[in-house]
Write a protein that holds these residues in place. Structure first.
Motif, mmCIF file in Angstrom:
data_model
loop_
_atom_site.group_PDB
_atom_site.id
_atom_site.type_symbol
_atom_site.label_atom_id
_atom_site.label_comp_id
_atom_site.label_asym_id
_atom_site.label_seq_id
_atom_site.Cartn_x
_atom_site.Cartn_y
_atom_site.Cartn_z
ATOM 1 N N HIS A 320 28.542 -58.304 3.910
ATOM 2 C CA HIS A 320 27.072 -57.900 3.577
ATOM 3 C C HIS A 320 25.925 -57.194 3.942
ATOM 4 O O HIS A 320 25.512 -58.502 4.341
ATOM 5 N N VAL A 321 26.387 -56.083 4.337
ATOM 6 C CA VAL A 321 25.262 -55.841 5.369
ATOM 7 C C VAL A 321 24.073 -55.197 5.202
ATOM 8 O O VAL A 321 24.304 -54.076 4.576
ATOM 9 N N ASP A 322 23.431 -54.928 6.635
ATOM 10 C CA ASP A 322 21.955 -53.437 6.075
ATOM 11 C C ASP A 322 22.372 -52.489 6.512
ATOM 12 O O ASP A 322 23.744 -52.499 8.010
ATOM 13 N N ALA A 323 21.788 -51.296 6.743
ATOM 14 C CA ALA A 323 22.762 -50.336 7.601
ATOM 15 C C ALA A 323 22.200 -50.932 8.978
ATOM 16 O O ALA A 323 23.593 -49.791 10.197
ATOM 17 N N ARG A 324 21.485 -51.391 9.532
ATOM 18 C CA ARG A 324 21.580 -51.496 11.164
ATOM 19 C C ARG A 324 22.821 -52.164 12.160
ATOM 20 O O ARG A 324 23.363 -51.646 12.737
ATOM 21 N N ILE A 325 23.219 -53.180 11.114
ATOM 22 C CA ILE A 325 24.237 -54.121 11.372
ATOM 23 C C ILE A 325 25.654 -53.536 10.913
ATOM 24 O O ILE A 325 26.458 -53.208 11.923
ATOM 25 N N ARG A 326 25.441 -52.491 10.398
ATOM 26 C CA ARG A 326 26.745 -51.238 10.020
ATOM 27 C C ARG A 326 26.553 -50.760 11.294
ATOM 28 O O ARG A 326 27.572 -49.934 11.579
ATOM 29 N N ALA A 327 25.519 -50.070 11.193
ATOM 30 C CA ALA A 327 25.767 -49.236 13.043
ATOM 31 C C ALA A 327 25.976 -49.816 14.301
ATOM 32 O O ALA A 327 27.003 -49.320 15.106
ATOM 33 N N ALA A 328 25.856 -51.085 14.561
ATOM 34 C CA ALA A 328 26.114 -52.244 14.931
ATOM 35 C C ALA A 328 27.843 -52.416 15.320
ATOM 36 O O ALA A 328 27.943 -53.386 16.432
ATOM 37 N N LEU A 329 28.475 -52.236 14.078
ATOM 38 C CA LEU A 329 29.951 -53.065 13.949
ATOM 39 C C LEU A 329 30.810 -52.012 14.391
ATOM 40 O O LEU A 329 30.426 -50.747 14.498
ATOM 41 N N PRO A 330 31.681 -52.998 15.027
ATOM 42 C CA PRO A 330 33.027 -51.293 15.477
ATOM 43 C C PRO A 330 33.820 -51.305 14.246
ATOM 44 O O PRO A 330 33.170 -51.684 13.159
ATOM 45 N N ALA A 331 34.238 -49.773 14.417
ATOM 46 C CA ALA A 331 34.639 -48.994 13.307
ATOM 47 C C ALA A 331 36.052 -50.271 13.025
ATOM 48 O O ALA A 331 36.540 -49.927 11.820
ATOM 49 N N SER A 332 36.241 -50.998 13.035
ATOM 50 C CA SER A 332 37.575 -51.875 12.674
ATOM 51 C C SER A 332 37.060 -52.547 11.535
ATOM 52 O O SER A 332 37.549 -53.641 11.141
ATOM 53 N N VAL A 333 35.745 -53.155 11.791
ATOM 54 C CA VAL A 333 34.955 -54.302 11.016
ATOM 55 C C VAL A 333 34.595 -53.339 9.792
ATOM 56 O O VAL A 333 33.283 -52.615 9.675
ATOM 57 N N ASP A 334 35.209 -54.044 8.718
ATOM 58 C CA ASP A 334 34.737 -53.300 7.372
ATOM 59 C C ASP A 334 34.010 -54.176 6.734
ATOM 60 O O ASP A 334 33.284 -54.896 7.579
ATOM 61 N N SER A 335 33.032 -53.338 6.154
ATOM 62 C CA SER A 335 31.327 -54.107 5.495
ATOM 63 C C SER A 335 31.344 -53.649 4.671
ATOM 64 O O SER A 335 31.975 -52.081 3.818
ATOM 65 N N VAL A 336 30.660 -54.350 3.308
ATOM 66 C CA VAL A 336 29.541 -53.239 2.107
ATOM 67 C C VAL A 336 28.194 -53.790 2.444
ATOM 68 O O VAL A 336 27.289 -54.518 3.309
ATOM 69 N N PRO A 337 27.369 -52.570 1.829
ATOM 70 C CA PRO A 337 26.023 -52.367 1.919
ATOM 71 C C PRO A 337 25.214 -53.244 1.438
ATOM 72 O O PRO A 337 25.780 -54.056 0.146
ATOM 73 N N ALA A 338 24.384 -54.221 2.375
ATOM 74 C CA ALA A 338 23.379 -55.181 1.638
ATOM 75 C C ALA A 338 22.859 -54.855 0.961
ATOM 76 O O ALA A 338 22.152 -53.498 0.742
ATOM 77 N N THR A 339 22.122 -55.239 -0.480
ATOM 78 C CA THR A 339 21.187 -55.152 -1.220
ATOM 79 C C THR A 339 19.989 -56.463 -2.124
ATOM 80 O O THR A 339 20.152 -57.245 -0.892
ATOM 81 N N ASP A 340 19.002 -56.278 -1.786
ATOM 82 C CA ASP A 340 17.975 -57.421 -2.340
ATOM 83 C C ASP A 340 18.631 -58.422 -2.587
ATOM 84 O O ASP A 340 18.530 -60.080 -2.722
ATOM 85 N N GLN A 341 19.292 -58.493 -3.495
ATOM 86 C CA GLN A 341 20.280 -59.899 -3.992
ATOM 87 C C GLN A 341 20.823 -60.510 -3.190
ATOM 88 O O GLN A 341 21.181 -61.680 -3.459
ATOM 89 N N ASP A 342 21.425 -59.805 -2.079
ATOM 90 C CA ASP A 342 22.363 -60.370 -1.223
ATOM 91 C C ASP A 342 21.326 -61.503 -0.870
ATOM 92 O O ASP A 342 21.892 -62.734 -0.480
ATOM 93 N N TRP A 343 20.367 -60.935 -0.345
ATOM 94 C CA TRP A 343 19.756 -62.895 0.059
ATOM 95 C C TRP A 343 18.639 -62.809 -0.072
ATOM 96 O O TRP A 343 18.984 -64.457 0.316
#
Length: 451
Positions: A320-343
């Motif tokens: 569950h990642v924030d926008a900056r982590i998503r941008a830094a991840l390889p395209a092959s690594v999938d993820s879902v957007p994080a919200t405050d609830q995740d923290w």
């Protein structure tokens, strides 16, 4: 200090066998008053047992621990059969995978419980330990010594291992325990309590040193929380809802054990191999427990994120990642957007919240905002950053370059634990033998009077 005397006789005319747990109340909807009276009777017998336990010397208590360990192994088939009933019911009721993992006993886990009891028997007895002492100018001799708390109650859910852990720790520290293990593990806990009581009785210790109020259901737990003057301390262990319910409603003293919204900060200088190994262990070894990492904070200058994320995904972890982590991840690594609830979430499953930070200060700020005060770790090769992290993080355990899974009584050499205290009074962190004692002052004189 001279070792405590072994109790020579029960405190009451009834022996331990006669003082068995009270039978189940009639299935006609017992009144609150009926349940309260039943729980008070259990607590009163616990107090009598605690008086005997406080006089038991180490040799006798250790015989009790070893008798319990042997009985667990001898009667493991009975225990496993009861546990299979609870697990089957849990599956039918839609219990989560994390809760089912905590509920399940196996031969290996029973062997682990027996081994933990043997380890407890090998540990020093905290009772009678001299905390400090001195002789005053007027000749008075002072000692402050550890003594048992007395009657220790515990409310927990779907964790039959806790039944054995608390009983063993209570025995070694000279206390009597009252257990409320929850409906989900009712059959398992009933089997375990029977084994524990029989083993204590077999070595001449009071069976009432271990009792349960499970037969009285939720109202029994409520009565236990209200038993001020009969219960010396109550320890809740479980999820946030259970813990907060006990803390809010209890009339007896409570030691708060906290949920584990655990963080790891991946510093810019962290070694890639170490980071991968530690994150995999901290998240996937047993994701359903409170010392599992739930949030990963990654320094923006770190280069190891791709390797860490790839390894975690390969292990089945949902990121569950924030926008900056998503941008830094390889395209092959999938993820879902994080919200405050995740923290704020203690997943207790194969899920991990991941955020990017630009500095140690940012990491500390995030942890202070969202932490439950359980365990936080830093992975770094920068000694200065490690020392700052230790100084500025206010949690029960702070770890440098190791898995958060080490916040555990057994792993830290305490033999076992009642829980991880996240409060600051009396006990903090893994609660082992010493944390189940209090102190009293011994003042010895030769006729001195105060002027």
């Amino acid at each position: 200090m001279t070792e405590a005397l072994i109790p020579q006789a029960p405190e009451t005319p009834n022996d331990a066998r006669q003082a068995a747990p009270m039978p189940e109340l009639k299935n006609m909807g017992p009144s609150t008053a009926d349940v309260e009276a039943a729980v008070h009777a259990i607590a009163d017998r616990s107090r009598q047992a605690a008086r005997s336990m406080s006089r038991a010397n180490r040799a006798w208590k250790d015989r009790g621990l070893r008798a319990i360990a042997a009985a667990l192994l001898e009667r493991k088939a009975q225990i496993l059969a009861a546990n299979s009933t609870d697990v089957a019911a849990g599956k039918t009721n839609g219990t989560s995978a994390a809760m089912l993992d905590r509920l399940t006993l196996t031969e290996n886990r029973i062997q682990g419980l027996a081994a933990a009891l043997e380890n407890l028997a090998n540990l020093p007895d905290p009772v009678g330990n001299v905390v400090r002492g001195q002789t005053l100018p007027n000749g008075l001799r002072l000692r402050q010594i550890n003594v048992p708390l007395g009657v220790v109650a515990a409310i927990y859910e779907a964790r039959p291992n806790v039944t054995v852990d608390i009983a063993g720790l209570g025995l070694k520290s000279g206390n009597a325990v009252i257990l409320r293990g929850g409906t989900a593990a009712a059959a398992t806990n009933a089997a375990l309590v029977a084994v524990l009581r029989d083993a204590l009785e077999s070595v001449g210790l009071p069976a009432d040193a271990v009792q349960s109020v499970d037969q009285y259901g939720r109202e029994g737990a409520n009565a236990l929380m209200r038993a001020r003057g009969r219960v010396d301390v109550l320890i809740p262990r479980g999820g946030r809802d259970l813990i907060q319910s006990v803390v809010t409603n209890a009339k007896v003293p409570v030691i708060e054990t906290g949920e584990g919204n655990v963080h790891i900060f991946l510093d810019a200088s962290a070694d890639e191999h170490m980071a991968v190994e530690i994150l995999l262990n901290a998240k996937t070894q047993r994701p359903s427990v409170c010392n599992t990492v739930e949030t990963l904070l990654v320094h923006s200058a770190s280069t190891v994120l791709p390797a860490v994320a790839t390894a975690l995904r390969a292990a089945g972890v949902t990121l569950h990642v924030d926008a900056r982590i998503r941008a830094a991840l390889p395209a092959s690594v999938d993820s879902v957007p994080a919200t405050d609830q995740d923290w704020a979430t203690e997943y207790m499953d194969l899920d991990l919240a991941v955020a990017m930070v630009d500095s140690l200060d940012d990491a500390v700020r995030h942890i202070r905002t969202w932490s439950t005060g359980h365990t936080e770790a830093i992975l770094t090769n920068d000694l200065g950053n490690a020392e700052r992290f230790i100084a500025e993080i206010d949690s029960a355990a702070v770890i440098v370059n190791a898995s958060t899974r080490f916040t555990d009584g057994g792993e830290l050499g305490l033999g076992a634990e009642v829980g991880i205290s996240t409060q600051k009074l009396h006990a903090r962190g893994p609660m082992g033998l010493t944390e189940l004692t209090t102190t009293k002052w011994i003042v010895q004189g030769e006729g001195q009077i105060r002027s």
